[in-house]
Scaffold this motif. Structure first.
Motif, short mmCIF file in Angstrom:
data_model
loop_
_atom_site.label_atom_id
_atom_site.label_comp_id
_atom_site.label_asym_id
_atom_site.label_seq_id
_atom_site.Cartn_x
_atom_site.Cartn_y
_atom_site.Cartn_z
N LYS A 123 9.93 6.41 -0.32
CA LYS A 123 9.41 7.69 -0.85
C LYS A 123 10.07 8.92 -0.24
O LYS A 123 10.11 9.97 -0.86
N LEU A 183 -3.23 4.29 8.44
CA LEU A 183 -3.02 2.84 8.52
C LEU A 183 -1.58 2.57 8.95
O LEU A 183 -0.65 3.13 8.39
N LYS A 187 -5.66 14.02 1.69
CA LYS A 187 -5.20 13.82 0.31
C LYS A 187 -5.98 14.70 -0.66
O LYS A 187 -7.22 14.71 -0.63
N GLU A 201 -8.55 10.46 5.36
CA GLU A 201 -8.70 9.05 5.72
C GLU A 201 -7.91 8.63 6.93
O GLU A 201 -6.94 9.27 7.34
N GLU A 202 -8.36 7.52 7.47
CA GLU A 202 -7.76 6.87 8.63
C GLU A 202 -6.29 6.58 8.35
O GLU A 202 -5.94 6.17 7.24
N GLU A 233 4.55 -0.97 4.24
CA GLU A 233 3.99 -0.50 2.97
C GLU A 233 4.65 -1.26 1.81
O GLU A 233 5.85 -1.49 1.83
N GLU A 260 -3.65 3.48 -2.20
CA GLU A 260 -3.90 4.15 -3.49
C GLU A 260 -3.84 3.12 -4.60
O GLU A 260 -3.20 2.07 -4.48
#
Ligand code: AMP
Ligand code: GLY
Length: 421
Positions: free
Chosen positions: A215, A189, A144, A186-187, A193, A284
């Motif tokens: 999205k 997940l 990101k 980051e990991e 969602e 986020e």
């Protein structure tokens, strides 16, 4: 009371329309807004989002009670600080409180410091170190850009090579300019969602119904990431206990943390969450309402929205109530090609009435006439409330079949995840 809404998309249309429907509100201005909003008697103000001093002058000259700030870039640019300094009230976080959204690294630091569950991560400005971290962690892994990148700064990499390439583009090729000068890696997940929104003032907060965005551009969550192609609320497959856990483990500690950091939060807090096997975790925070989530959440609000926001701004407890039955679902209609290059100027179908709401985003009147033409990536959204997801889908998709959507496209599976389990 007169109110100013800052922004121009479907989100701001939904906010402004709901405010105008509130008893006690005479007029709602939107700066800069879009022409489609005028069909709902909203008044457009020709001031760009970045022109804070013009906004302030307008608010003073027009006796605006308070302003509602829609978009993230305005918050990151300190529009609320500027309004407050001019003695005006604005609903939204200050620049320092909005850092929860405009720096992913800051958000991560807050989460770690205050024990909020989130994916394991590292932050890097050096490409070689980022590459070594990716190779050590393996894939899938998520890269990101630290700063705001119009929703495009996140790469969910299925292989180590893809992740390294994404880090290269951000750190060495400057793909996102300063926003990508640091990356958070980051990991990945795994899980469902969803978005959880709250009205916030300091440590007081008022949770909204859960929502789920879509999205990706195409059916089956295929294609590029967009701003969001449709959404529904509440999400029936999420139990109340998941929401309760998210409130206790995420919302409360982050708001307490922001106070402890000297950055008390006022405005909408948007928690982007994934329900993992270990419970909900944060992917986020956003410092504003979601688009298109606002368009399906606000129609469910049954209290006086303007009064609710006035009360929160005055530090009072608002009396906020929601429809508890059924589901509200909306489908975005976008220009062919979105989120990449697209044409403008397609003639839009007539605005719907009755049980189907039309919210406009990229819409503009033709030069010589009142025909509405497309003027953006996401163009309009149809929203309805029905007893079930299936019933709401039927209403929206039957309506869309009657509309001429040549030059435009939409997903045909909004809400279908709720029907699978
Ligand atoms: P964002 O711009 O942060 O909303 O990220 C865009 C999309 O990337 C999200 O909607 C998720 O689908 C996905 N995503 C972001 N972070 C993660 C993560 N740690 N694990 C899995 N998917 C993620
Ligand atoms: N719907 C995603 C966003 O507003 O960021």
């Amino acid at each position: 009371m007169k109110i100013l809404v800052v922004g121009s998309g479907g989100r701001e249309h939904a906010i402004a329309k709901k405010l105008l429907e509130s008893d006690g509100v005479e007029q709602v201005f939107v700066a800069p807004g879009n022409d489609g909003m005028t069909l709902d008697d909203l008044d457009l103000v020709d001031i760009a989002i970045s022109e804070h001093s013009k906004m302030i002058d307008f608010a003073k000259e027009n006796d605006i009670a308070w302003s509602f700030i829609g978009p993230d870039d305005a918050l990151a640019a300190g529009i609320v600080d500027d309004f407050n300094q001019a003695g005006l009230k604005a609903f939204g976080p200050t620049r320092l409180a909005a850092e929860l959204e405009w720096s992913k690294d800051f958000a991560k630091e807050i989460m770690v410091k205050y024990g909020v569950p989130t994916a394991a991560y590292g932050t890097f400005s050096d490409f070689e170190k980022a590459k070594a971290y990716i190779e050590a962690q393996g894939a899938p892994i998520v890269v990101k850009a630290d700063g705001l990148a119009l929703g495009k700064g996140v790469v969910v990499a299925e292989t180590v090579e893809q992740a390294v390439e994404a880090a290269h583009e951000m750190l060495l090729d400057n793909k996102f300019g300063d926003s990508g000068a640091r990356v958070v890696i980051e990991e990945f997940l795994d899980g469902e969602e969803f978005s959880l929104f709250a009205f916030v003032n300091g440590d007081k907060f008022y949770i909204m119904p859960t929502a789920q965005d879509h999205k990706r551009a195409y059916d089956g969550d295929k294609g590029p990431n967009t701003g969001g192609m449709g959404a529904y609320a509440p999400v029936p497959q999420l139990s109340q206990s998941v929401v309760d856990t998210a409130v206790e483990a995420i919302v409360k500690p982050v708001l307490k943390g922001m106070i402890a950091e000297g950055r008390p939060y006022l405005g909408i807090l948007y928690c982007g969450l994934i329900l993992t096997a270990d419970g909900p975790k944060v992917i986020e925070f956003n410092a504003r309402f979601g688009d298109p989530e606002t368009q399906i959440i606000l129609p469910r609000l049954t209290s006086n929205f303007a009064q609710n926001i006035s009360d929160i701004l005055d530090g009072k407890d608002p009396s906020i109530t929601w429809t508890d039955g059924g589901v509200t679902l909306g489908v975005v209609v976008a220009s062919n090609g979105y989120p990449l290059a697209y044409d403008k100027g397609v003639k839009l179908p007539a605005k719907t009435d009755g049980d189907i709401i039309t919210y406009y985003a990229g819409a503009k009147f033709a030069e010589n006439g009142r025909a509405l033409l497309s003027n953006g990536g996401r163009v309009y959204m149809l929203v309805t409330t029905a007893d079930t997801v299936q019933a709401a889908q039927d209403i929206i998709y039957n309506q869309l079949k009657t509309q001429n959507t040549e030059g435009l496209f939409y997903r045909t599976d909004i809400g279908s995840k709720a029907l699978k389990d």
